[in-house]
Design an enzyme around this catalytic site. Sequence first.
Site, PDB file in Angstrom:
ATOM      1  N   ARG A  38      -3.275  -4.251  -9.605  1.00 21.80           N
ATOM      2  CA  ARG A  38      -4.251  -4.864  -8.693  1.00 21.80           C
ATOM      3  C   ARG A  38      -5.620  -4.797  -9.354  1.00 21.80           C
ATOM      4  O   ARG A  38      -5.886  -3.865 -10.143  1.00 21.80           O
ATOM      5  CB  ARG A  38      -4.258  -4.063  -7.375  1.00 21.80           C
ATOM      6  CG  ARG A  38      -5.115  -4.641  -6.272  1.00 21.80           C
ATOM      7  CD  ARG A  38      -5.072  -3.728  -5.042  1.00 21.80           C
ATOM      8  NE  ARG A  38      -5.681  -4.354  -3.884  1.00 21.80           N
ATOM      9  CZ  ARG A  38      -5.864  -3.751  -2.715  1.00 21.80           C
ATOM     10  NH1 ARG A  38      -5.457  -2.488  -2.552  1.00 21.80           N
ATOM     11  NH2 ARG A  38      -6.430  -4.367  -1.709  1.00 21.80           N
ATOM     12  N   LYS A  44      -6.963  -2.875   5.108  1.00 21.60           N
ATOM     13  CA  LYS A  44      -7.353  -4.283   5.244  1.00 21.60           C
ATOM     14  C   LYS A  44      -6.337  -5.230   4.620  1.00 21.60           C
ATOM     15  O   LYS A  44      -6.097  -6.314   5.131  1.00 21.60           O
ATOM     16  CB  LYS A  44      -8.701  -4.515   4.559  1.00 21.60           C
ATOM     17  CG  LYS A  44      -9.901  -4.157   5.394  1.00 21.60           C
ATOM     18  CD  LYS A  44     -11.137  -4.824   4.806  1.00 21.60           C
ATOM     19  CE  LYS A  44     -12.393  -4.442   5.551  1.00 21.60           C
ATOM     20  NZ  LYS A  44     -13.588  -4.934   4.849  1.00 21.60           N
ATOM     21  N   GLY A  45      -5.811  -4.816   3.468  1.00 22.08           N
ATOM     22  CA  GLY A  45      -4.784  -5.636   2.818  1.00 22.08           C
ATOM     23  C   GLY A  45      -5.284  -6.994   2.346  1.00 22.08           C
ATOM     24  O   GLY A  45      -4.579  -7.988   2.494  1.00 22.08           O
ATOM     25  N   HIS A  57       3.997   6.929  -9.742  1.00 22.31           N
ATOM     26  CA  HIS A  57       2.624   6.671 -10.206  1.00 22.31           C
ATOM     27  C   HIS A  57       2.427   7.261 -11.613  1.00 22.31           C
ATOM     28  O   HIS A  57       1.288   7.359 -12.078  1.00 22.31           O
ATOM     29  CB  HIS A  57       1.609   7.355  -9.283  1.00 22.31           C
ATOM     30  CG  HIS A  57       1.321   6.636  -7.995  1.00 22.31           C
ATOM     31  ND1 HIS A  57       1.291   5.277  -7.881  1.00 22.31           N
ATOM     32  CD2 HIS A  57       0.989   7.113  -6.755  1.00 22.31           C
ATOM     33  CE1 HIS A  57       0.978   4.946  -6.629  1.00 22.31           C
ATOM     34  NE2 HIS A  57       0.800   6.040  -5.936  1.00 22.31           N
ATOM     35  N   TRP A  70       9.801   8.917  -3.900  1.00 26.59           N
ATOM     36  CA  TRP A  70       8.832   9.083  -4.988  1.00 26.59           C
ATOM     37  C   TRP A  70       9.425  10.019  -6.042  1.00 26.59           C
ATOM     38  O   TRP A  70       9.718  11.177  -5.749  1.00 26.59           O
ATOM     39  CB  TRP A  70       7.528   9.670  -4.442  1.00 26.59           C
ATOM     40  CG  TRP A  70       6.736   8.655  -3.692  1.00 26.59           C
ATOM     41  CD1 TRP A  70       6.763   8.412  -2.347  1.00 26.59           C
ATOM     42  CD2 TRP A  70       5.802   7.715  -4.239  1.00 26.59           C
ATOM     43  NE1 TRP A  70       5.908   7.370  -2.032  1.00 26.59           N
ATOM     44  CE2 TRP A  70       5.308   6.933  -3.177  1.00 26.59           C
ATOM     45  CE3 TRP A  70       5.343   7.455  -5.540  1.00 26.59           C
ATOM     46  CZ2 TRP A  70       4.368   5.916  -3.367  1.00 26.59           C
ATOM     47  CZ3 TRP A  70       4.416   6.446  -5.714  1.00 26.59           C
ATOM     48  CH2 TRP A  70       3.935   5.684  -4.637  1.00 26.59           C
ATOM     49  N   SER A  88     -10.129   0.689  -2.244  1.00 25.47           N
ATOM     50  CA  SER A  88      -9.017   1.203  -1.442  1.00 25.47           C
ATOM     51  C   SER A  88      -8.893   2.729  -1.628  1.00 25.47           C
ATOM     52  O   SER A  88      -8.707   3.476  -0.654  1.00 25.47           O
ATOM     53  CB  SER A  88      -7.731   0.485  -1.866  1.00 25.47           C
ATOM     54  OG  SER A  88      -6.651   0.915  -1.105  1.00 25.47           O
ATOM     55  N   LYS A 107      -2.925   2.739  -5.064  1.00 23.78           N
ATOM     56  CA  LYS A 107      -3.606   1.715  -4.269  1.00 23.78           C
ATOM     57  C   LYS A 107      -3.451   0.293  -4.805  1.00 23.78           C
ATOM     58  O   LYS A 107      -4.298  -0.574  -4.556  1.00 23.78           O
ATOM     59  CB  LYS A 107      -5.114   2.034  -4.091  1.00 23.78           C
ATOM     60  CG  LYS A 107      -5.453   3.431  -3.688  1.00 23.78           C
ATOM     61  CD  LYS A 107      -4.512   4.061  -2.706  1.00 23.78           C
ATOM     62  CE  LYS A 107      -4.655   3.566  -1.304  1.00 23.78           C
ATOM     63  NZ  LYS A 107      -3.698   4.320  -0.419  1.00 23.78           N
TER      64      LYS A 107
HETATM   65  S1  PPS Z   1      -0.527   4.414  -2.565  1.00 19.45           S
HETATM   66  O1  PPS Z   1      -1.213   5.429  -1.709  1.00 19.45           O
HETATM   67  O2  PPS Z   1      -0.921   4.542  -3.962  1.00 19.45           O
HETATM   68  O3  PPS Z   1       0.927   4.432  -2.415  1.00 19.45           O
HETATM   69  O4  PPS Z   1      -1.099   3.008  -2.044  1.00 19.45           O
HETATM   70  P1  PPS Z   1      -0.460   1.585  -2.312  1.00 19.45           P
HETATM   71  O5  PPS Z   1       0.679   1.388  -1.402  1.00 19.45           O
HETATM   72  O6  PPS Z   1      -0.221   1.392  -3.771  1.00 19.45           O
HETATM   73  O7  PPS Z   1      -1.659   0.613  -1.904  1.00 19.45           O
HETATM   74  C1  PPS Z   1      -2.189   0.613  -0.612  1.00 19.45           C
HETATM   75  C2  PPS Z   1      -2.937  -0.712  -0.443  1.00 19.45           C
HETATM   76  O8  PPS Z   1      -1.991  -1.773  -0.298  1.00 19.45           O
HETATM   77  C3  PPS Z   1      -2.246  -2.451   0.932  1.00 19.45           C
HETATM   78  N1  PPS Z   1      -1.005  -3.034   1.471  1.00 19.45           N
HETATM   79  C4  PPS Z   1      -0.868  -4.348   1.718  1.00 19.45           C
HETATM   80  N2  PPS Z   1      -1.710  -5.391   1.532  1.00 19.45           N
HETATM   81  C5  PPS Z   1      -1.281  -6.613   1.924  1.00 19.45           C
HETATM   82  N3  PPS Z   1      -0.079  -6.841   2.504  1.00 19.45           N
HETATM   83  C6  PPS Z   1       0.794  -5.820   2.709  1.00 19.45           C
HETATM   84  N4  PPS Z   1       1.974  -6.085   3.283  1.00 19.45           N
HETATM   85  C7  PPS Z   1       0.419  -4.507   2.298  1.00 19.45           C
HETATM   86  N5  PPS Z   1       0.993  -3.276   2.347  1.00 19.45           N
HETATM   87  C8  PPS Z   1       0.114  -2.399   1.849  1.00 19.45           C
HETATM   88  C9  PPS Z   1      -2.863  -1.362   1.818  1.00 19.45           C
HETATM   89  O9  PPS Z   1      -3.493  -1.913   2.949  1.00 19.45           O
HETATM   90  C10 PPS Z   1      -3.823  -0.733   0.815  1.00 19.45           C
HETATM   91  O10 PPS Z   1      -4.920  -1.587   0.480  1.00 19.45           O
HETATM   92  P2  PPS Z   1      -6.322  -1.587   1.244  1.00 19.45           P
HETATM   93  O11 PPS Z   1      -7.206  -2.449   0.397  1.00 19.45           O
HETATM   94  O12 PPS Z   1      -6.807  -0.181   1.314  1.00 19.45           O
HETATM   95  O13 PPS Z   1      -6.067  -2.202   2.589  1.00 19.45           O
END
Ligand code: PPS
Length: 289
Positions: free
Chosen positions: A122, A250-251, A100, A77, A130, A44
């Site tokens: 992060r 949400k990102g 990971h 992966w 997340s 995440k």
């Molecule tokens: S995982 O399951 O471990 O592979 O997840 P991971 O990809 O590391 O993290 C997922 C979170 O990254 C956010 N995300 C983004 N945020 C902003 N911009 C972009 N382009 C983007 N792409 C992925 C995704 O929404 C998850 O965060 P949260 O806070 O849950 O929205």
Amino acid sequence: MDTDYFQHKGIYFASLLYSQERLQYLENKFHVRDDDVYIVSYPKSGTTWMIEILSLIHRNGDFTWCREVPNYIRIPWLDVSGIGEKLVDRCQSQRFLASHLPVQCFPKSLCSSKAKIIYIARSPKDVLVSLYHYAYMSHVVKNPNSFDEFMEDFLQGRVPFGSWFDYIKGWLQMRDNKNFLFVTYEDLSQDRRGTIKKICKFLDKELEEQAIDIVVEHSSFSSMKNNNMSNNSLVPDYIMDIQNNHFMRKGIIGDWKNHFTQKQKEYMDKIYQEKMKDLDFKFSWDVNL
Ligand code: PPS
């Protein structure tokens, strides 16, 4: 479906996607190639985002690959057993792989190679939030009973890939290695273009400004959310239930503020300071503690 974990080197792994055999093979026998590039992250932290950015950089800004091929095929992966193994085996040089794995489980052959690692981190508060939401949609993280209990599990490392604190401290031992790049989700959110250029430099990739424009545009949250090859909606439902949830949730930076009580914030800050006190490294999120 029940989510099961097993422990390897004292760290939890989800039985659905990982196996002792694969982990042992990876650590002791997997051959890291000099021209490999690995995205390494605690869950995440922005792995999927980095996969998109590297896919776009690798193709010099040509976005058709990202529109036509699912992200887990573009950049497989390393750690996942079964289908994951096959995708990694099929991958031709130059390989871009995602992982990971904590540093102590990573292939030992990394030490004698010139492979590059892009580590994406992060803020742990946002990772926790997340992961909490992800736990409800995925079958690789146990369903939380409450946010409070989930926070305790996270802080004690009773979640897949273990303690966030141990994980980042482990990988940061490599921070002075010239083949190691440390990037944060926050860097990408606040200065995507600058961070993409930094990644290009690290990879010795010279992209025209127009190509950089495309990488920036196609790695935006909205662009990825609307692209089925990038938003993980093609992941089978025995792994992730996307009917009522979105992987691209949400990102944003700071969503923890919408979830934590003042007491929970103070508690997590205290644990954070205790666990990180010996690390001589400043993170952008430290100022918001
Ligand atoms: S995982 O399951 O471990 O592979 O997840 P991971 O990809 O590391 O993290 C997922 C979170 O990254 C956010 N995300 C983004 N945020 C902003 N911009 C972009 N382009 C983007 N792409 C992925 C995704 O929404 C998850 O965060 P949260 O806070 O849950 O929205």
